[in-house]
Enzyme design. Structure first.
Site, short mmCIF file in Angstrom:
data_model
loop_
_atom_site.label_atom_id
_atom_site.label_comp_id
_atom_site.label_asym_id
_atom_site.label_seq_id
_atom_site.Cartn_x
_atom_site.Cartn_y
_atom_site.Cartn_z
N TYR A 72 0.82 -1.20 0.03
CA TYR A 72 -0.10 -0.13 0.07
C TYR A 72 0.77 1.46 -0.08
O TYR A 72 0.69 2.20 -0.78
CB TYR A 72 -0.82 -0.01 1.28
N PHE A 124 -6.84 19.77 -24.49
CA PHE A 124 -7.17 18.44 -24.88
C PHE A 124 -8.65 18.55 -24.22
O PHE A 124 -9.09 19.21 -23.27
CB PHE A 124 -6.51 17.43 -24.25
N ASP A 125 -9.75 17.58 -24.70
CA ASP A 125 -10.98 17.73 -24.38
C ASP A 125 -11.17 17.59 -22.77
O ASP A 125 -12.00 18.50 -22.04
CB ASP A 125 -11.80 16.74 -25.22
N ASP A 214 1.06 19.64 -20.69
CA ASP A 214 0.24 18.34 -20.81
C ASP A 214 0.98 17.56 -21.76
O ASP A 214 1.03 17.56 -23.11
CB ASP A 214 -1.17 18.91 -21.59
N ALA A 216 1.07 14.10 -22.65
CA ALA A 216 0.92 12.68 -23.12
C ALA A 216 1.62 12.36 -24.38
O ALA A 216 2.00 11.08 -24.24
CB ALA A 216 -0.61 12.75 -23.52
N LYS A 257 -0.47 6.88 -23.37
CA LYS A 257 -0.01 7.45 -24.71
C LYS A 257 1.52 6.97 -24.67
O LYS A 257 1.69 5.78 -24.95
CB LYS A 257 -0.13 8.77 -24.99
N HIS A 449 -19.63 13.76 -26.24
CA HIS A 449 -19.47 12.72 -27.47
C HIS A 449 -19.45 11.20 -26.86
O HIS A 449 -19.65 10.55 -28.01
CB HIS A 449 -18.01 13.35 -28.13
C1 LIG Z 1 -5.38 11.52 -23.22
C2 LIG Z 1 -4.87 12.61 -22.93
C3 LIG Z 1 -5.21 13.34 -21.70
C4 LIG Z 1 -6.09 12.71 -20.69
O1 LIG Z 1 -5.52 11.36 -20.17
P1 LIG Z 1 -6.53 10.24 -20.02
O2 LIG Z 1 -5.27 9.25 -19.55
O3 LIG Z 1 -7.32 9.74 -21.17
O4 LIG Z 1 -7.31 10.62 -18.83
C5 LIG Z 1 -4.94 14.68 -21.54
N1 LIG Z 1 -4.37 15.29 -22.40
C6 LIG Z 1 -3.91 14.89 -23.59
C7 LIG Z 1 -2.88 15.96 -24.47
C8 LIG Z 1 -4.30 13.43 -23.92
O5 LIG Z 1 -3.93 13.11 -25.25
#
Ligand SMILES: *Cc1c(COP(=O)(O)O)cnc(C)c1O
Length: 457
Positions: A72, A124-125, A214, A216, A257, A449
């Protein structure tokens, strides 16, 4: 004769996929209310819905799954991940989360309040969702070139410094941080140049604002810097990645990613006080600070995946496959975002279906047609995704209405890419017979969506 290019890996484990008939697909998509998220995976032949969590893990990553430490608190898997993150990014503090949006939730809980303004390249969304959920505003300062799919520009992910400075001048005291998304997913998987990152950093310092990356697809972004930004051509991906993160104060990461894992995320930062604040939210929302919603085995897979994700040969294999698909489509004159991005091809639905009004969701219509034609699942990145304006409740019509074909990492062969390309060509050849699009019958108030229900218009 020069030897041809080939993948930098071989295949050890396979998973069967099945073709279906058009008649089967017509029934399935009707039952799914014309929402591709509602399909069952065995109703799909080639799944290009997302490159998120869909990559093939390596033998070493699977080995890490077996040796995960599920303690843990203070698990060795946590320390393994911490060491990898600090080694690769240079950030001394990190918090694991179950995925990228959870990292956003924790970090934004500490940093964003009602009325705030967060400028950056296209958010990002989920990032935008977490900003708007806090009654704050995301301002897109991406360069104009990104919104013309016919224009070729090596770094369409770049921030327009003039637009950014306008926001900082006008609402400076309401800006908690500036955000850069690497690569710029919403603009077509387009990279940001290191020059632009340094310029944003400079502006941020003048206005005394922290910078969030961000991250990813930071490794794919680094590959493009090496290939397209001449001063960096002799630097290794490792060195470029180090310089990228030297421009940021903090990062959020979706490990689904570029860490090539099925699940996972994290926040990393330099400021110990921010780390303490975020730790509190992490414990409330995610889990104790040494696992944060991830199991030990996942942390092992992510730690290894981070290193594999920045390997040049891997990145070249990956990005060349996306390019291969893009070039086949260009040979068929299919309109798409150029240059070809890192993780996906973005088809310009307004140019594909100029006769379908934007109110009938051309990009979603295209995604449905491609599924019916070939059993290939893409995804709409356009009007459905853009949601309604939170104040007026009117549909927001983004400049680009696109269908994204995201290519999972190390999963499909170029034969699969050929099926996708020819499937799309067949739809393109009879585009004029497809006279109308879709209309919404039911939708959620935010991030609609995923669950929206539609019918033919
Ligand atoms: C996928 C993604 C996120 C969110 O990540 P999740 O693991 O899907 O929650 C944030 N920003 C970007 C640019 C992404 O491609």
């Amino acid at each position: 004769m020069e030897l041809p290019f080939a993948e930098s890996y071989k295949i050890k484990v396979v998973e069967s996929i099945r073709r279906s008939t058009r008649e089967e697909r017509e029934n399935w998509i009707r039952e799914a209310q014309y929402n591709l998220f509602q399909l069952k995976s065995d109703q799909i032949f080639i799944d290009l819905l997302t490159d998120s969590g869909t990559g093939a893990m390596s033998d070493i990553q699977w080995g890490g799954i077996m040796t995960g430490d599920e303690s843990y608190a203070g698990a060795s898997s946590y320390y393994k991940l911490k060491d990898a993150i600090t080694d690769i990014t240079g950030f001394p503090y990190f918090l694991p989360t179950h995925q990228g949006r959870a990292a956003e939730n924790v970090l934004f809980s500490a940093l964003i309040k009602e009325g705030d303004v967060i400028p950056g390249n296209s958010h990002f969304d989920t990032t935008k969702g977490h900003i708007e959920f806090r009654s704050a505003v995301a301002v897109d300062c991406t360069i104009d070139e990104a919104f013309d799919t016919t224009l070729s520009h090596p770094f369409k992910g770049n921030v327009d410094l003039g637009k950014l400075e306008d926001v900082l001048k006008k609402s400076g005291d309401k800006v908690p941080f500036i955000i850069l998304t690497l690569t710029n997913n919403s603009a077509g998987g387009q990279p940001v140049s290191l020059e632009n990152m340094h310029q944003v950093r400079k502006l941020a310092d003048i206005y005394n604002k922290p910078v969030l990356f961000d991250s990813a697809r930071f490794a794919e972004n680094a590959y493009f810097i090496k290939i397209r930004e001449p001063v960096y051509q002799d630097q290794s991906i490792r060195e470029i990645v180090e310089e990228i993160f030297s421009c940021a104060d903090m990062m959020t990461m979706s490990c689904k990613k570029d860490a090539i894992a099925s699940m996972g995320g994290f926040i990393a930062m330099r400021d110990p006080e921010l780390f303490r604040q975020c730790s509190m939210f992490n414990i409330m929302f995610e889990g104790y600070i040494t696992y944060g919603g991830m199991s030990g085995r996942d942390m092992n897979a992510v730690a290894q995946g981070l290193y594999e994700g920045i390997d040049f040969d891997y990145l070249e294999t990956r990005i060349k496959q996306v390019e291969y698909l893009g070039n086949r489509l260009l040979d068929f004159n299919i309109p798409l975002q150029q240059p070809i991005g890192g993780h996906a091809i973005f088809i310009d639905a307004k140019r594909f279906f100029p006769h379908i009004p934007k109110e009938e969701f051309p990009a979603q219509t295209l995604a449905i047609q491609l599924y019916l034609e070939a059993g290939v699942r893409g995804v709409e990145i356009g009007t459905l995704l853009a949601d309604r304006d939170p104040v007026t409740r009117e549909n927001r019509f983004p400049v680009l209405d696109m269908m994204r074909l995201a290519v999972p990492r190390r999963v499909y062969t170029n034969n699969h890419m050929d099926v996708v390309a020819v499937g799309l060509k067949n739809v393109f050849d009879r585009r004029e017979e497809i006279k109308s699009g879709l209309r919404i019958t039911r939708e959620a108030p935010i991030m609609r969506h995923f669950t929206v229900e539609l019918e033919p218009a």
